[in-house]
Motif scaffolding. Structure first.
Motif, PDB file in Angstrom:
ATOM      1  N   HIS A  83      14.204  -3.513 -14.992  1.00  0.00           N
ATOM      2  CA  HIS A  83      14.026  -4.566 -15.998  1.00  0.00           C
ATOM      3  C   HIS A  83      12.548  -4.804 -16.307  1.00  0.00           C
ATOM      4  CE1 HIS A  83      18.238  -5.520 -15.241  1.00  0.00           C
ATOM      5  NE2 HIS A  83      17.970  -5.755 -13.960  1.00  0.00           N
ATOM      6  N   GLY A  84      11.757  -3.769 -16.215  1.00  0.00           N
ATOM      7  CA  GLY A  84      10.311  -3.929 -16.367  1.00  0.00           C
ATOM      8  C   GLY A  84       9.880  -4.608 -17.652  1.00  0.00           C
ATOM      9  N   GLU A  85      10.570  -4.352 -18.749  1.00  0.00           N
ATOM     10  CA  GLU A  85      10.183  -4.929 -20.022  1.00  0.00           C
ATOM     11  C   GLU A  85      10.635  -6.382 -20.154  1.00  0.00           C
ATOM     12  OE1 GLU A  85      11.586  -2.495 -23.173  1.00  0.00           O
ATOM     13  OE2 GLU A  85      10.412  -0.735 -22.593  1.00  0.00           O
ATOM     14  N   ALA A  86      11.661  -6.756 -19.415  1.00  0.00           N
ATOM     15  CA  ALA A  86      12.216  -8.108 -19.549  1.00  0.00           C
ATOM     16  C   ALA A  86      11.612  -9.094 -18.559  1.00  0.00           C
ATOM     17  CB  ALA A  86      13.727  -8.064 -19.360  1.00  0.00           C
ATOM     18  N   ASP A  88       8.512 -10.671 -16.174  1.00  0.00           N
ATOM     19  CA  ASP A  88       7.078 -10.810 -15.962  1.00  0.00           C
ATOM     20  C   ASP A  88       6.747 -10.379 -14.540  1.00  0.00           C
ATOM     21  OD1 ASP A  88       4.329 -12.000 -16.526  1.00  0.00           O
ATOM     22  OD2 ASP A  88       4.975 -13.206 -14.810  1.00  0.00           O
ATOM     23  N   LYS A  89       5.830  -9.451 -14.378  1.00  0.00           N
ATOM     24  CA  LYS A  89       5.545  -8.874 -13.065  1.00  0.00           C
ATOM     25  C   LYS A  89       5.024  -9.914 -12.081  1.00  0.00           C
ATOM     26  CE  LYS A  89       3.078  -5.009 -10.879  1.00  0.00           C
ATOM     27  NZ  LYS A  89       2.185  -3.834 -11.110  1.00  0.00           N
TER      28      LYS A  89
END
Length: 246
Positions: A83-86, A88-89
């Protein structure tokens, strides 16, 4: 205490314990029509859930929703990969720290349940030291009810965790690595109780082997014992034999 999922939340900044989800339909407590609120309930602020935790509860409800499961090591990286795009890291790192330090998550670890992947599948056994330290932390956070002795309950849970580990006493003490005297004293008492129970289990096994009884039920009836208790003792005696054979 040793963080049970430290590899999941490496370098996460210290945060407060997990907060309860906010309820949109929360109503003031009924006070019978009087002008003042009943007690202090109305004065308590509504706690907000970290927004990334709310996302995770939607994405993986079995792991982060109403119920939780222990997470496999590396879950933080797995979530970013999926879910990298969805997500926030930075927010994910904080959210994971909140989640894994929450009492309900520590209860899941203390139960000895396996670690789960993002699909909700058990993929890794929980390490005995993680079970133990989660258990100690959960009891530190408990508030005793009237007449409740939490030390007795914790001692019993320690004994159960030790037996479930399948380790010898020396091996268990080596992996849990208790560093404070009070916890060590309680653990020693728990292990002493287990040793007494183990001696009884081995005695029951010897009696069962020499009884000629056709079944556990027949043996239990012969000695006026509970068949389920006898079965547990025989299972424990078998476990002890396996440990000694290693």
């Amino acid at each position: 205490m040793t963080e049970p999922v430290s590899s999941t939340v490496e370098n996460a900044a210290p945060v407060a314990p997990a907060q309860a989800p906010a309820r949109a339909d929360r109503r003031p407590p009924h006070n019978g029509g009087r002008g003042r609120p009943a007690g202090n309930a109305a004065a308590r602020p509504v706690r907000e859930v970290h927004p990334v935790l709310a996302q995770l509860a939607q994405l993986h409800p079995v792991l982060f929703g109403a119920t939780v499961q222990p997470l496999k090591r590396g879950t933080y990286q797995d979530l970013l990969a999926l879910h990298g795009e969805a997500l926030d890291k930075a927010g994910l790192k904080v959210a994971m720290a909140i989640h894994t330090r929450s009492t309900r998550y520590l209860n899941a670890v203390a139960s000895g349940a396996a670690r789960h992947d993002l699909q909700g599948n058990p993929v890794e056994a929980m390490a005995p030291e993680h079970v133990f330290h989660a258990l100690v932390e959960v009891f530190k956070r408990k508030k005793p009810r009237d007449g409740e002795d939490l030390q007795v309950k914790l001692r019993r849970r320690m004994g159960m965790a030790f037996m479930d580990s399948g380790l010898s006493r020396d091996a268990y003490l080596e992996v849990v690595q208790v560093r404070d005297e009070a916890t060590q004293t309680l653990l020693d008492a728990a292990l002493d109780e287990v040793a007494e129970q183990d001696a009884k289990a081995e005695a029951v096994q010897r009696a069962f082997a020499g009884s000629g009884a056709a079944s556990i039920e027949a043996f239990a009836d012969m000695y006026g014992m509970n068949p389920h208790a006898v079965q547990r003792q025989l299972h424990r005696a078998k476990q002890l034999q396996a440990q000694q054979a290693e």
